[in-house]
Design a protein around this motif. Structure first.
Motif, PDB file in Angstrom:
ATOM      1  N   GLY A 141       0.582  -1.406   0.001  1.00 46.72           N
ATOM      2  CA  GLY A 141      -0.117   0.104  -0.040  1.00 46.72           C
ATOM      3  C   GLY A 141       0.927   1.089  -0.065  1.00 46.72           C
ATOM      4  N   PHE A 196       0.658   5.169   1.005  1.00 50.03           N
ATOM      5  CA  PHE A 196       0.130   6.028   1.808  1.00 50.03           C
ATOM      6  C   PHE A 196       0.872   7.623   1.820  1.00 50.03           C
ATOM      7  N   GLU A 220      -3.062   9.029   5.090  1.00 53.64           N
ATOM      8  CA  GLU A 220      -4.298   8.506   4.196  1.00 53.64           C
ATOM      9  C   GLU A 220      -3.555   7.619   2.977  1.00 53.64           C
ATOM     10  N   LYS A 221      -4.492   6.810   2.727  1.00 52.34           N
ATOM     11  CA  LYS A 221      -4.081   5.671   1.699  1.00 52.34           C
ATOM     12  C   LYS A 221      -4.354   6.392   0.302  1.00 52.34           C
ATOM     13  N   CYS A 252      -3.099   0.816  -3.471  1.00 53.61           N
ATOM     14  CA  CYS A 252      -2.799  -0.615  -3.158  1.00 53.61           C
ATOM     15  C   CYS A 252      -2.677  -1.488  -4.256  1.00 53.61           C
ATOM     16  N   CYS A 275      -5.531  -5.910   0.597  1.00 56.16           N
ATOM     17  CA  CYS A 275      -5.471  -4.226   0.640  1.00 56.16           C
ATOM     18  C   CYS A 275      -6.337  -4.108   1.643  1.00 56.16           C
ATOM     19  N   ASP A 277      -7.636  -0.262   3.584  1.00 58.05           N
ATOM     20  CA  ASP A 277      -7.797   1.328   3.565  1.00 58.05           C
ATOM     21  C   ASP A 277      -6.877   1.888   4.887  1.00 58.05           C
ATOM     22  N   PRO A 326      -4.390   2.458   7.753  1.00 57.89           N
ATOM     23  CA  PRO A 326      -2.896   2.368   7.996  1.00 57.89           C
ATOM     24  C   PRO A 326      -2.462   1.288   9.001  1.00 57.89           C
ATOM     25  N   TYR A 352      -1.351  -2.306   8.306  1.00 57.59           N
ATOM     26  CA  TYR A 352      -0.179  -2.537   7.810  1.00 57.59           C
ATOM     27  C   TYR A 352       0.999  -2.712   8.695  1.00 57.59           C
TER      28      TYR A 352
END
Length: 126
Positions: free
Chosen positions: A35, A37, A46-47, A50, A106, A108, A110, A113
């Motif tokens: 991803g 960001f 913010e994303k 991905c 994926c 959205d 963070p 991750y």
């Protein structure tokens, strides 16, 4: 030990293009996603995009509405690199861009991750 490294950020004029690169090493399987960001000063992370893949082929990509049609994420399996091609850059794209990896699909958020790079600064001048 997992290491995520991104690069390619710099100062660019509005309307210009930039390509960010990311590589993740030390992952225990190929079943992970990357991803992208970003975080501008005073804002939350913010994303941006991905990408997922299977057997070396990209199977899924997504983008934030703010970058759709301007940014493209891709992967070079042979080089184990993920790229974020950014075109028609705007001053509001100015941010520190992060590459992150997680196993599975994926997300959205963070928070989902686990592995993060140190970030690379993109500054778009007007």
């Amino acid at each position: 030990q997992v290491q995520v490294v991104e690069s390619g950020g710099r100062l660019v004029q509005a309307g210009g293009s930039l390509r960010l690169s990311c590589t993740a090493s030390g992952m225990t399987s190929d079943n992970y996603v990357i991803g992208w960001f970003r975080r501008a000063p005073g804002t939350e992370r913010e994303k941006v995009s991905c990408i997922t893949w299977n057997n070396g082929r990209t199977t899924y990509t997504d983008y934030a509405d703010s970058v759709k049609g301007r940014f493209t994420v891709s992967r070079d399996a042979a080089k184990n690199m993920v790229y974020l091609q950014m075109n028609s850059l705007k001053p509001e794209d100015t941010a520190k861009y992060y590459c992150a990896a997680r196993y599975g699909v994926c997300s959205d958020s963070p928070r989902n991750y686990r592995y993060w790079g140190q970030g690379t600064q993109v500054t778009v001048s007007s």
